[in-house]
Design a protein around this motif. Sequence first.
Motif, PDB file in Angstrom:
ATOM      1  N   ARG A  16       2.569   6.430  -7.302  1.00  0.00           N
ATOM      2  CA  ARG A  16       1.621   7.060  -7.993  1.00  0.00           C
ATOM      3  C   ARG A  16       1.847   8.586  -7.612  1.00  0.00           C
ATOM      4  NH1 ARG A  16      -1.722   4.277 -10.605  1.00  0.00           N
ATOM      5  NH2 ARG A  16      -2.207   2.068 -10.073  1.00  0.00           N
ATOM      6  N   SER A  63       1.368   4.012  -3.027  1.00  0.00           N
ATOM      7  CA  SER A  63       0.978   5.610  -2.639  1.00  0.00           C
ATOM      8  C   SER A  63       2.397   6.299  -3.168  1.00  0.00           C
ATOM      9  CB  SER A  63       0.608   5.599  -1.445  1.00  0.00           C
ATOM     10  OG  SER A  63       0.355   7.020  -1.195  1.00  0.00           O
ATOM     11  N   THR A  89       0.880  -1.158  -0.028  1.00  0.00           N
ATOM     12  CA  THR A  89       0.137  -0.009   0.065  1.00  0.00           C
ATOM     13  C   THR A  89       0.781   1.358   0.004  1.00  0.00           C
ATOM     14  OG1 THR A  89      -2.016  -1.292   1.114  1.00  0.00           O
ATOM     15  CG2 THR A  89      -1.693   1.319   1.304  1.00  0.00           C
TER      16      THR A  89
END
Length: 155
Positions: free
Chosen positions: A27, A24, A20
């Motif tokens: 991106r 993050s 995760t």
Amino acid sequence: MTIGATTTGPIKRTRTSAVTAWESLFRAQVAVMRTLAAEFPTRDISFNEYDVLFNLSRQPDRSLRLRDLNKEVLLTQPSVSRLIDRLVARGLVAKCPEPNDARGTVIRLTDTGFEMFRRVAVEHMKSITARVGDRLDPAELETLAALCDKLRGIE
């Protein structure tokens, strides 16, 4: 509770958290880089050419061995070699033989290249400030830099 149950839970959560966090980070990096590339303040040099000039400008003598420069820039080695040849043709960098290794090459930022870098850097810094600096407070910026350095192995 079995041993497998106690060790699997935290391991699975750690893997999920790592994925995760990576997603993050990746991106966010892509979004920031796309914006900075779109807002790049000149057509005189490309974003990737600027990256080479930036990395050379940070060196005390404004030069790096080509193999070391390859480690610093955001491009693959074959792309860097072609980009360097274009910068040499425009007089922004010079290729010099490595004094201690006849097979090596040193890339040196010329005065013309340094002036180009400085002119573009002033405007580029405004985009970076707007996209990153204005969205995070000083403590967050410090934490972000520390975390990124830690991920890169710079501590």
